[in-house]
Motif scaffolding. Structure first.
Motif, PDB file in Angstrom:
ATOM      1  N   GLY A 291       0.821  -1.207   0.000  1.00 49.06           N
ATOM      2  CA  GLY A 291       0.000   0.000   0.000  1.00 49.06           C
ATOM      3  C   GLY A 291       0.857   1.260   0.000  1.00 49.06           C
ATOM      4  O   GLY A 291       1.871   1.349  -0.714  1.00 49.06           O
ATOM      5  N   ALA A 292       0.495   2.187   0.880  1.00 51.24           N
ATOM      6  CA  ALA A 292       1.192   3.470   0.953  1.00 51.24           C
ATOM      7  C   ALA A 292       2.650   3.316   1.357  1.00 51.24           C
ATOM      8  O   ALA A 292       3.485   4.163   1.025  1.00 51.24           O
ATOM      9  N   ALA A 293       2.956   2.204   2.079  1.00 52.91           N
ATOM     10  CA  ALA A 293       4.330   2.016   2.557  1.00 52.91           C
ATOM     11  C   ALA A 293       5.199   1.274   1.553  1.00 52.91           C
ATOM     12  O   ALA A 293       6.402   1.075   1.798  1.00 52.91           O
ATOM     13  N   ALA A 294       4.605   0.876   0.433  1.00 49.55           N
ATOM     14  CA  ALA A 294       5.367   0.053  -0.525  1.00 49.55           C
ATOM     15  C   ALA A 294       6.683   0.701  -0.942  1.00 49.55           C
ATOM     16  O   ALA A 294       7.732   0.030  -0.940  1.00 49.55           O
ATOM     17  N   PRO A 295       6.692   1.998  -1.299  1.00 46.61           N
ATOM     18  CA  PRO A 295       7.974   2.584  -1.727  1.00 46.61           C
ATOM     19  C   PRO A 295       9.026   2.546  -0.614  1.00 46.61           C
ATOM     20  O   PRO A 295      10.190   2.208  -0.861  1.00 46.61           O
ATOM     21  N   VAL A 296       8.611   2.886   0.605  1.00 42.24           N
ATOM     22  CA  VAL A 296       9.558   2.873   1.719  1.00 42.24           C
ATOM     23  C   VAL A 296      10.056   1.449   1.989  1.00 42.24           C
ATOM     24  O   VAL A 296      11.263   1.211   2.173  1.00 42.24           O
ATOM     25  N   LEU A 297       9.129   0.497   2.001  1.00 44.91           N
ATOM     26  CA  LEU A 297       9.529  -0.886   2.303  1.00 44.91           C
ATOM     27  C   LEU A 297      10.478  -1.417   1.238  1.00 44.91           C
ATOM     28  O   LEU A 297      11.465  -2.085   1.550  1.00 44.91           O
ATOM     29  N   ASN A 298      10.186  -1.121  -0.030  1.00 41.07           N
ATOM     30  CA  ASN A 298      11.094  -1.591  -1.073  1.00 41.07           C
ATOM     31  C   ASN A 298      12.440  -0.872  -1.029  1.00 41.07           C
ATOM     32  O   ASN A 298      13.483  -1.469  -1.302  1.00 41.07           O
ATOM     33  N   ALA A 299      12.402   0.394  -0.631  1.00 38.29           N
ATOM     34  CA  ALA A 299      13.672   1.104  -0.465  1.00 38.29           C
ATOM     35  C   ALA A 299      14.475   0.480   0.684  1.00 38.29           C
ATOM     36  O   ALA A 299      15.704   0.368   0.622  1.00 38.29           O
ATOM     37  N   MET A 300      13.779   0.049   1.743  1.00 40.45           N
ATOM     38  CA  MET A 300      14.462  -0.623   2.847  1.00 40.45           C
ATOM     39  C   MET A 300      15.048  -1.958   2.388  1.00 40.45           C
ATOM     40  O   MET A 300      16.165  -2.332   2.777  1.00 40.45           O
ATOM     41  N   LEU A 301      14.284  -2.692   1.568  1.00 39.28           N
ATOM     42  CA  LEU A 301      14.810  -3.952   1.011  1.00 39.28           C
ATOM     43  C   LEU A 301      16.084  -3.678   0.223  1.00 39.28           C
ATOM     44  O   LEU A 301      17.085  -4.382   0.363  1.00 39.28           O
ATOM     45  N   ASP A 302      16.017  -2.641  -0.618  1.00 38.09           N
ATOM     46  CA  ASP A 302      17.174  -2.301  -1.460  1.00 38.09           C
ATOM     47  C   ASP A 302      18.374  -1.847  -0.640  1.00 38.09           C
ATOM     48  O   ASP A 302      19.516  -1.971  -1.077  1.00 38.09           O
ATOM     49  N   ALA A 303      18.087  -1.270   0.534  1.00 36.74           N
ATOM     50  CA  ALA A 303      19.168  -0.671   1.330  1.00 36.74           C
ATOM     51  C   ALA A 303      20.112  -1.716   1.913  1.00 36.74           C
ATOM     52  O   ALA A 303      21.256  -1.392   2.248  1.00 36.74           O
ATOM     53  N   ALA A 304      19.642  -2.950   2.064  1.00 32.92           N
ATOM     54  CA  ALA A 304      20.462  -3.965   2.730  1.00 32.92           C
ATOM     55  C   ALA A 304      21.825  -4.091   2.069  1.00 32.92           C
ATOM     56  O   ALA A 304      21.909  -4.231   0.842  1.00 32.92           O
ATOM     57  N   GLY A 305      22.879  -4.024   2.862  1.00 32.72           N
ATOM     58  CA  GLY A 305      24.227  -4.157   2.317  1.00 32.72           C
ATOM     59  C   GLY A 305      25.230  -3.512   3.244  1.00 32.72           C
ATOM     60  O   GLY A 305      24.954  -3.344   4.438  1.00 32.72           O
ATOM     61  N   PRO A 306      26.406  -3.144   2.720  1.00 34.29           N
ATOM     62  CA  PRO A 306      27.440  -2.536   3.561  1.00 34.29           C
ATOM     63  C   PRO A 306      26.875  -1.346   4.338  1.00 34.29           C
ATOM     64  O   PRO A 306      26.021  -0.610   3.828  1.00 34.29           O
ATOM     65  N   ALA A 307      27.368  -1.172   5.573  1.00 36.75           N
ATOM     66  CA  ALA A 307      26.741  -0.228   6.492  1.00 36.75           C
ATOM     67  C   ALA A 307      26.661   1.182   5.933  1.00 36.75           C
ATOM     68  O   ALA A 307      25.614   1.840   6.044  1.00 36.75           O
ATOM     69  N   ASP A 308      27.748   1.674   5.317  1.00 37.07           N
ATOM     70  CA  ASP A 308      27.714   3.092   4.917  1.00 37.07           C
ATOM     71  C   ASP A 308      26.645   3.367   3.864  1.00 37.07           C
ATOM     72  O   ASP A 308      25.884   4.331   3.979  1.00 37.07           O
ATOM     73  N   THR A 309      26.542   2.525   2.838  1.00 41.03           N
ATOM     74  CA  THR A 309      25.506   2.767   1.831  1.00 41.03           C
ATOM     75  C   THR A 309      24.112   2.501   2.407  1.00 41.03           C
ATOM     76  O   THR A 309      23.164   3.227   2.105  1.00 41.03           O
ATOM     77  N   ALA A 310      23.984   1.481   3.251  1.00 47.73           N
ATOM     78  CA  ALA A 310      22.676   1.182   3.838  1.00 47.73           C
ATOM     79  C   ALA A 310      22.197   2.338   4.706  1.00 47.73           C
ATOM     80  O   ALA A 310      21.024   2.727   4.660  1.00 47.73           O
ATOM     81  N   LEU A 311      23.115   2.907   5.499  1.00 46.04           N
ATOM     82  CA  LEU A 311      22.711   4.002   6.380  1.00 46.04           C
ATOM     83  C   LEU A 311      22.361   5.248   5.589  1.00 46.04           C
ATOM     84  O   LEU A 311      21.419   5.971   5.932  1.00 46.04           O
ATOM     85  N   ALA A 312      23.100   5.503   4.502  1.00 42.96           N
ATOM     86  CA  ALA A 312      22.776   6.646   3.650  1.00 42.96           C
ATOM     87  C   ALA A 312      21.379   6.475   3.064  1.00 42.96           C
ATOM     88  O   ALA A 312      20.577   7.417   3.046  1.00 42.96           O
ATOM     89  N   ALA A 313      21.051   5.279   2.614  1.00 42.65           N
ATOM     90  CA  ALA A 313      19.729   5.016   2.052  1.00 42.65           C
ATOM     91  C   ALA A 313      18.651   5.186   3.118  1.00 42.65           C
ATOM     92  O   ALA A 313      17.607   5.805   2.886  1.00 42.65           O
ATOM     93  N   LEU A 314      18.924   4.650   4.334  1.00 45.61           N
ATOM     94  CA  LEU A 314      17.951   4.772   5.429  1.00 45.61           C
ATOM     95  C   LEU A 314      17.714   6.240   5.782  1.00 45.61           C
ATOM     96  O   LEU A 314      16.574   6.646   6.040  1.00 45.61           O
ATOM     97  N   ALA A 315      18.784   7.012   5.788  1.00 47.85           N
ATOM     98  CA  ALA A 315      18.678   8.422   6.165  1.00 47.85           C
ATOM     99  C   ALA A 315      17.779   9.180   5.194  1.00 47.85           C
ATOM    100  O   ALA A 315      17.109  10.154   5.574  1.00 47.85           O
ATOM    101  N   GLY A 316      17.740   8.756   3.936  1.00 44.24           N
ATOM    102  CA  GLY A 316      16.955   9.441   2.929  1.00 44.24           C
ATOM    103  C   GLY A 316      15.483   9.058   2.901  1.00 44.24           C
ATOM    104  O   GLY A 316      14.698   9.636   2.147  1.00 44.24           O
TER     105      GLY A 316
END
Lengths: 380, 380
Positions: free
Chosen positions: B207-232
């Motif tokens: 639903g409304a959270a789909a973009p955020v949830l998929n962005a969270m799925l995509d964020a998984a990985g090395p800490a620095d890139t994951a945290l940058a993605a989470l911050a956005g």
């Protein structure tokens, strides 16, 4: 229980305890040190599981411990499993199966926890720790002596003073009694009198063997006088073989370790459940409980073996106190490399997780006698 | 079973194994080394029992492990006891009861065996060893980071290369999903899709959270890139608090240990049974099994705590091989003081219990590469 009370989650079943900081560390170090001595004498460590199938764990020598064994159903195989009450039978199983082709004598060591059902209403520990050795594949006084000498060295390393080793040979007194050919009830009465060390009853019940049995009772004591007394007894040739073996083991131990405190009790026979040869009990002065025990048995019902098991939780009450790392408080923000240097020097560093106003007070509150300042390590 | 066969006493229940000489020694040394690192960081050892009353062991956080717990009747109290499937809840009990008055933060360490019922027909180990730490009484990113950093140092001391720590915060994705206000069946479908990391299903079900949830799925990985993605990400303030805590823990760890391999998976939530905060899973390259795991939880349902438990039997498969004492055969009759000197130099002495004709052949037969002659120590 009042409705206002939480269930008392602090209450442990009788015989199960928590070891707290100092005690737990002391027990672990005691085991480590003992195992290190065993390894130095060529004993290789094995680690059997806490549970096995009942048929395997209570096989052979294990039968003697069946009453002391907790059992539970394996939902996977639908067979009964048992929690080990002792590790010796597991070591014998490993020797007979997975290590059947390893050269003999096979020297194995082990350390681990065992669980006993316990006697109803009795206070005794139901979870015990064992650390021991087994010398498998040889039947000789030299082998019997080796396990005692190695254990003696381990106890010395723990700084346990005034250790004594009490040797016995349960089969010897049984042999002398068997030769009387008594009916079972009379035999039981006589054994009971011997167990109580009741010389008057032994004189009455012992028939032709009464003088020898009472002389054996009298003989109990320091090894040299006990062996001299045993040597003077008139025994059947079958009993003489046993007495001579007991003497040979004591003599070998004393020759190798002249300072050892060795006693011999030729009438001790109770509490040996699967042993077939010379047995030993280890005591420390001022210590009610045994530090350990061992003896000769048939591993997996077939192979000659002897061993000795120490009780680390008893040892820690007799051993010299251990030294813990001195604690140094490291306030938040102090260079982590300096904290690492403290650890390398033998300190335990206790990190401040957030800035505090009074670092000295915080160090004391956390039980630290030392404090790492930005440019100094100070003692409070 | 044929009447000609003995019962197969070598067969152990599924998931229970013997560790033989080299493995058992490696496991014991691994535990020792790990506990030594824990002690150097001020973690004090405790040793709870193997069994407790069910009501105590499965209290609070322990409830999550009830299905994995073997139970048995205590014949003494007639109450049910349970074999521990995990030690963390025992440490929490000790902290809340016997150590209730000890200053906080309380740092405790432990090592011991646990037993799991296991999954029917599955091969996995049912007796596992744990060696871990718990940091009790404080809720901060500093504390979360400390347990990871201490574990990382322990693994480094074991010589385990290419260790990575995977951070997650199970409550974060749950918070984002909760905010959708889905009916339970839809929520379950969405969580299942997230668990499978099925982006297409998340797009449909989110639903409304789909973009955020998929962005969270995509964020998984090395800490620095994951945290940058989470911050956005655009998150509710409640979810932002959680994301920021995850970031703070990762940042603190990376700042203290720049070389550490840290990954972040913001959608990982399965397998965390009683954890309430940031969680961590420890892996080594080329090693299928986790080396350990940990995270934040409520000790005894009330006190903030975090911890990390390593699995020594997994560590030993990843650690550098241990060196055993080189074995030296000591023929019967050689001066015992010379054998003692060999032990002091780091050899394991293997005593000849009786004279043999060819001492070199006997040494080799017993796996000794060295031989102590009356006037020399020779290598064969």
């Amino acid at each position: 229980m009042s409705v206002f009370e939480e269930p008392n989650t602090a209450l442990l079943p009788t015989g199960f305890i928590d070891l707290l900081q100092h005690e737990a560390e002391a027990e672990a170090r005691g085991i480590e040190l003992v195992m290190e001595v065993f390894a130095a004498h060529g004993y290789e460590r094995v680690r059997p599981p806490l549970m096995e199938f009942e048929t395997s764990l209570l096989h052979g020598a294990g039968q003697a411990l069946a009453e002391q064994t907790f059992r539970l159903m394996d939902p996977d195989s639908r067979r009964m499993m048992a929690l080990r009450p002792d590790m010796t039978t597991q070591i014998a199983r490993i020797a007979a199966t997975r290590l059947a082709d390893s050269p003999r004598p096979l020297r194995l060591s082990y350390a681990g926890s065992c669980v006993l059902v316990g006697a109803p209403g009795r206070e005794g520990e139901r979870q015990i720790t064992q650390a021991g050795i087994e010398l498998i594949g040889v039947d000789s006084a030299e082998a019997d002596a080796e396990v005692v000498l190695v254990a003696a060295e381990a106890l010395e390393r723990l700084g346990i003073a005034h250790v004594s080793f009490d040797l016995s040979y349960p089969a010897l007194v049984q042999q002398v009694v068997d030769e009387l050919g008594l009916v079972p009830s009379s035999r039981a009465q006589l054994m009971h009198a011997l167990d109580r060390k009741d010389a008057a009853a032994v004189a009455t019940l012992g028939g032709a063997a009464a003088p020898v049995l009472n002389a054996m009772l009298d003989a109990a004591g320091p090894a040299d006088t006990a062996l001299a007394a045993l040597a003077g007894l008139t025994l059947s040739s079958a009993a003489r073989v046993l007495a001579d073996r007991l003497a040979a083991v004591a003599t070998t131990i004393a020759a190798r370790s002249p300072g050892i405190r060795l006693t011999v009790d030729p009438v001790e026979f109770r509490g040996w459940q699967y042993h077939t040869g010379v047995c030993v009990t280890v005591f420390a002065r001022d210590q009610r409980e045994e530090l350990g025990r061992g003896g000769r048995y048939l591993a997996h019902e077939s192979e000659p073996a002897c061993g000795l098991t120490l009780r680390p939780e008893v040892l820690l009450r007799a051993a010299r106190p251990i030294e813990l790392r001195p604690r140094v408080y490291v306030p938040a923000g102090v260079d982590v490399a300096r904290a690492a240097a403290c650890r390398a020097q033998g300190y335990a560093t206790v990190a401040g997780l957030a800035p505090v106003g009074d670092v000295r007070a915080e160090a004391r509150r956390l039980g630290c006698r030392h404090l790492l300042l930005p440019d100094d390590l100070v003692t409070l």
